[in-house]
Enzyme design. Structure first.
Site, PDB file in Angstrom:
ATOM      1  N   ASP A 121      15.712 -13.602 -13.822  1.00  0.00           N
ATOM      2  CA  ASP A 121      14.399 -12.872 -14.438  1.00  0.00           C
ATOM      3  C   ASP A 121      14.086 -12.799 -15.963  1.00  0.00           C
ATOM      4  O   ASP A 121      13.534 -12.086 -16.584  1.00  0.00           O
ATOM      5  CB  ASP A 121      14.231 -11.638 -13.691  1.00  0.00           C
ATOM      6  CG  ASP A 121      14.497 -11.440 -12.307  1.00  0.00           C
ATOM      7  OD1 ASP A 121      13.916 -12.340 -11.636  1.00  0.00           O
ATOM      8  OD2 ASP A 121      15.059 -10.485 -11.776  1.00  0.00           O
ATOM      9  N   LYS A 139      12.644 -17.975 -17.132  1.00  0.00           N
ATOM     10  CA  LYS A 139      12.786 -19.265 -17.334  1.00  0.00           C
ATOM     11  C   LYS A 139      11.709 -20.181 -16.906  1.00  0.00           C
ATOM     12  O   LYS A 139      11.537 -21.306 -17.416  1.00  0.00           O
ATOM     13  CB  LYS A 139      13.982 -19.729 -16.115  1.00  0.00           C
ATOM     14  CG  LYS A 139      15.411 -19.054 -16.409  1.00  0.00           C
ATOM     15  CD  LYS A 139      16.366 -19.281 -15.414  1.00  0.00           C
ATOM     16  CE  LYS A 139      16.285 -18.552 -13.976  1.00  0.00           C
ATOM     17  NZ  LYS A 139      16.308 -17.113 -14.255  1.00  0.00           N
ATOM     18  N   GLY A 165      12.112 -16.720  -8.325  1.00  0.00           N
ATOM     19  CA  GLY A 165      10.664 -16.301  -8.469  1.00  0.00           C
ATOM     20  C   GLY A 165      10.437 -16.774  -9.914  1.00  0.00           C
ATOM     21  O   GLY A 165      10.799 -15.898 -10.889  1.00  0.00           O
ATOM     22  N   HIS A 166       9.933 -17.833 -10.120  1.00  0.00           N
ATOM     23  CA  HIS A 166       9.656 -18.118 -11.555  1.00  0.00           C
ATOM     24  C   HIS A 166       8.015 -18.136 -11.802  1.00  0.00           C
ATOM     25  O   HIS A 166       7.431 -18.766 -10.971  1.00  0.00           O
ATOM     26  CB  HIS A 166      10.062 -19.677 -11.833  1.00  0.00           C
ATOM     27  CG  HIS A 166      11.572 -19.892 -11.686  1.00  0.00           C
ATOM     28  ND1 HIS A 166      12.103 -20.723 -11.546  1.00  0.00           N
ATOM     29  CD2 HIS A 166      12.531 -18.824 -11.443  1.00  0.00           C
ATOM     30  CE1 HIS A 166      13.735 -20.755 -11.591  1.00  0.00           C
ATOM     31  NE2 HIS A 166      13.828 -19.179 -11.571  1.00  0.00           N
ATOM     32  N   GLN A 198      17.966 -17.795 -10.916  1.00  0.00           N
ATOM     33  CA  GLN A 198      19.121 -16.623 -11.242  1.00  0.00           C
ATOM     34  C   GLN A 198      19.554 -16.469 -12.515  1.00  0.00           C
ATOM     35  O   GLN A 198      18.856 -17.190 -13.378  1.00  0.00           O
ATOM     36  CB  GLN A 198      20.195 -16.521 -10.286  1.00  0.00           C
ATOM     37  CG  GLN A 198      19.701 -15.833  -8.850  1.00  0.00           C
ATOM     38  CD  GLN A 198      19.014 -17.276  -8.082  1.00  0.00           C
ATOM     39  OE1 GLN A 198      19.990 -18.206  -7.756  1.00  0.00           O
ATOM     40  NE2 GLN A 198      18.166 -17.178  -7.351  1.00  0.00           N
TER      41      GLN A 198
HETATM   42  P1  IMP Z   1      20.793 -13.166  -2.793  1.00  0.00           P
HETATM   43  O1  IMP Z   1      20.750 -14.109  -3.697  1.00  0.00           O
HETATM   44  O2  IMP Z   1      19.384 -13.049  -2.086  1.00  0.00           O
HETATM   45  O3  IMP Z   1      21.986 -13.137  -1.804  1.00  0.00           O
HETATM   46  O4  IMP Z   1      21.016 -11.783  -3.742  1.00  0.00           O
HETATM   47  C1  IMP Z   1      22.063 -11.667  -4.250  1.00  0.00           C
HETATM   48  C2  IMP Z   1      22.113 -10.670  -5.639  1.00  0.00           C
HETATM   49  O5  IMP Z   1      21.285 -11.744  -6.466  1.00  0.00           O
HETATM   50  C3  IMP Z   1      21.093  -9.503  -5.536  1.00  0.00           C
HETATM   51  O6  IMP Z   1      21.364  -8.503  -6.275  1.00  0.00           O
HETATM   52  C4  IMP Z   1      19.740 -10.173  -5.706  1.00  0.00           C
HETATM   53  O7  IMP Z   1      18.833  -9.008  -6.171  1.00  0.00           O
HETATM   54  C5  IMP Z   1      20.129 -11.038  -7.014  1.00  0.00           C
HETATM   55  N1  IMP Z   1      19.107 -11.994  -7.053  1.00  0.00           N
HETATM   56  C6  IMP Z   1      18.766 -13.220  -6.260  1.00  0.00           C
HETATM   57  N2  IMP Z   1      17.968 -13.941  -6.812  1.00  0.00           N
HETATM   58  C7  IMP Z   1      17.523 -13.508  -7.958  1.00  0.00           C
HETATM   59  C8  IMP Z   1      16.651 -13.715  -8.658  1.00  0.00           C
HETATM   60  O8  IMP Z   1      15.803 -14.879  -8.911  1.00  0.00           O
HETATM   61  N3  IMP Z   1      16.393 -12.867  -9.916  1.00  0.00           N
HETATM   62  C9  IMP Z   1      17.041 -11.968 -10.110  1.00  0.00           C
HETATM   63  N4  IMP Z   1      18.173 -11.411  -9.290  1.00  0.00           N
HETATM   64  C10 IMP Z   1      18.441 -12.450  -8.118  1.00  0.00           C
END
Ligand code: IMP
Length: 448
Positions: A48, A51, A75-76, A251
Site C-alpha cells: 500500500d 505503487k 489493490g493498486h 504487497q
Molecule cells: P494474504 O496475502 O491474503 O494471504 O494476506 C497475508 C498478509 O498480507 C495479511 O496481513 C494481509 O493484510 C497482507 N496483504 C496482502 N496483500 C496486501 C496488499 O496488497 N497490501 C497490504 N497488505 C497486504
C-alpha cells in the site's frame, strides 16, 4: 539539501511497433544477451505504498508491464484524468494500453481477471495486449474456502485478505495445483477435479454444494483462455529485442514469505529477487530497482509494527492519507516512518531508486518522528525482521510543517519548505542514498 536523480527522463523510450510480438529469430534468446532494459518496481514497506501511481507514471515509457507475484490480494489505485481506478490483478499499465503480462509467479482468480479485463477494455485497453502465463496457478472457489476456514481456525489469525492466496501457493508447492494452461482444456480441468476429490476428503462435497461458484469459475476460465500463452518465452524475446520492460511488484518487501515477519506475511516472494525466479529471466538483465516507501508507515492485517500509533497523530495519518485497504476496505494501521525496516528492505531488494510517496500527508503535524533503532535487540548481527519482532523504537524528532511549500506549484525539490527538505535529507543520510523521486498527491502529475 537533496539532489534528485533524473532517471525517469533517462528511461529509454524504445521506438518501434508496440503490442506485437518481436520479429522471430532476430536475436537468439540466451541469458548471456545483455538486455538491461528491465526495471523492477516494488513496495519497500508492508504494501500500500502507492505503487499503482508510480507504475502508471513509469509505464509511459515502457513497452511491457509485468506482474510477477501475488494475486487479487493486491489493490493498486490510479487516478486517470481525475477518475479513480482500482486494479487487483491486471498490471497498472492497462490504462496506457501497453502490452501487459501476468507471469508464472502470480496466482490468478479467473473470475476477477475476466471482470477486470472487461472494465479495462471499456476504458480503451485491447484484450490482445494481455498475456497470461500458462504457468500461473489458478485460485478456485475451493482455495478461497480454505483460506477463510483456516483463518477462522488459527489461534493467532494472520489477517489475510481471504482471497485464497495462501492455499493456492500451497497447492503449487504440493504439486497438485491448477495451472492457467488448463483453461484451454476442459478435459484436463475435469481430471484435476477428479484428482482433488481423491486427495482432499472434503473436495467432492464442496464441489457439489457450491455448484454456482464453480459454474462461474469454469465460465471465466473459458473466457480468459485466449489470453493464456507461454508468456515467459515472449517476455525473453522482447527483452532481447531491446524493448523496455517494467516489472511491477505487489504487497511489500516486509511481507515477503521468506524475508518478512513470518508468519505474518503473504505467501509469495515480494522482494525484487523474486521477480527473476517468477518470470524465468536472468538477474543479469535487471537495470534499476525502484523501491517505494510512504513518508510514514502503514500495515494491514496482523503482525509486528514497531512504530504503530494509536493517538491523534495516527488518526491524522489515517484520515489525511485515506488509509483504508483498496481490496478489503479494512482500516490500515498507521505509524511513523521506520528507517530500520526501510534500510532492511533497501538492502534485501538492492533498491537503487528510492521513491518517497505521500509526503503531503505529513503536512499539519507539529512534530514528526522517525524510528532510527530499536530498544531491544537480542542479537546485534541479526536483522530485526529475523523473527516476528515486537521491538520498541528509538525516535529522532524533527519539526513538522504546515504546508509543503509556499509556492503555488512545486516544480523541484528545492521548492519544498525548509522543514520538509530537512525531513527528506534525514532519510537520505540515514540510508546513505539519494531519494530519486517524491510523490505528494494522488494524480499523475504530483511528483518531483
Ligand atoms: P494474504 O496475502 O491474503 O494471504 O494476506 C497475508 C498478509 O498480507 C495479511 O496481513 C494481509 O493484510 C497482507 N496483504 C496482502 N496483500 C496486501 C496488499 O496488497 N497490501 C497490504 N497488505 C497486504
Amino acid at each position: 539539501m537533496i539532489t534528485l536523480g533524473s532517471n525517469l527522463e533517462n528511461v529509454k523510450a524504445i521506438q518501434g511497433p508496440q503490442n506485437q510480438n518481436p520479429a522471430k529469430g532476430v536475436v537468439p534468446v540466451t541469458s548471456t544477451n545483455d538486455s538491461k532494459n528491465i526495471d523492477i518496481l516494488i513496495g519497500a514497506q508492508w504494501g500500500d505504498e502507492g505503487k499503482g501511481k508510480w507504475v502508471d507514471i513509469l509505464s509511459e515509457k515502457s513497452d511491457l508491464i509485468v506482474r510477477y507475484q501475488g494475486g487479487n490480494n493486491a489493490g493498486h489505485t490510479i487516478y486517470v484524468n481525475g477518475e479513480k481506478k482500482v486494479l487487483h490483478l491486471l498490471p497498472s499499465g492497462v490504462f496506457r494500453n501497453k502490452a501487459c503480462m501476468i507471469g508464472a509467479g502470480v496466482v490468478v482468480n479467473p473470475v476477477v481477471l475476466q471482470e477486470e479485463l472487461k472494465n479495462a477494455c471499456s476504458s480503451g485497453f485491447e484484450a490482445k495486449n494481455l498475456w497470461v502465463s500458462g504457468r500461473a496457478h489458478l485460485i478456485t472457489p475451493w482455495h478461497i474456502h480454505l483460506d477463510q476456514e483456516f483463518e477462522g481456525r488459527r489461534d493467532k489469525p494472520i489477517g489475510t485478505t481471504k482471497r485464497g492466496i495462501g492455499p493456492t501457493y500451497s497447492d503449487r508447492a504440493r504439486r497438485i495445483g491448477l495451472r492457467a494452461s488448463f483453461c484451454k482444456s476442459p478435459e484436463r480441468m475435469a481430471t484435476w477435479k477428479k484428482q482433488m476429490s481423491m486427495l482432499e476428503p472434503k473436495f467432492s462435497d464442496f464441489l457439489e454444494t457450491n455448484s454456482e461458484e464453480w459454474k462461474a469459475f469454469d465460465k471465466a476460465c473459458t473466457q480468459i483462455a485466449k489470453q493464456v500463452c507461454d508468456a515467459e518465452a515472449r517476455l525473453r524475446k522482447w527483452a532481447v529485442a531491446g524493448k523496455s520492460i517494467l516489472i511491477e511488484g505487489a504487497q511489500g518487501a516486509l511481507l515477503d514469505v521468506d524475508h518478512g515477519s513470518y508468519p505474518f506475511v503473504t505467501s509469495s516472494n515480494t522482494i525484487a529477487g523474486g521477480a527473476c525466479a517468477s518470470l524465468g529471466i536472468s538477474p543479469r538483465w535487471i537495470r534499476d530497482i525502484y523501491g517505494i516507501a510512504k513518508a510514514y508507515a502503514t500495515r494491514v492485517g496482523e503482525g509486528p509494527f514497531p512504530t504503530e500509533l494509536n493517538d491523534a497523530s495516527g488518526k491524522h495519518l489515517a484520515d489525511v492519507g485515506h488509509e483504508k485497504g483498496a481490496t478489503t476496505g479494512r482500516p490500515r494501521r498507521c505509524g511513523w516512518l521506520d528507517l530500520v525496516a526501510l534500510k532492511y528492505a533497501v538492502d534485501v531488494c538492492g533498491i537503487n531508486k528510492l521513491i518517497i510517496n505521500k509526503l503531503d500527508v505529513l503536512s499539519g503535524l507539529d512534530t514528526l518522528k522517525i524510528c532510527t533503532s530499536y530498544k531491544k535487540s537480542a542479537d546485534n548481527d541479526a536483522s530485526p525482521w529475523m523473527e516476528a519482532c515486537e521491538a520498541e523504537p528509538n525516535y529522532h524528532e524533527l519539526s513538522g510543517w504546515k504546508k509543503l511549500s509556499e509556492k503555488p506549484n512545486i516544480a523541484t525539490a528545492d521548492d519544498f519548505s525548509d522543514e520538509t527538505r530537512s525531513y527528506l535529507a534525514y532519510i537520505e543520510k540515514f540510508l546513505d542514498q539519494k531519494i530519486d523521486r517524491i510523490g505528494f498527491g494522488v494524480d499523475r502529475s504530483s511528483f518531483v
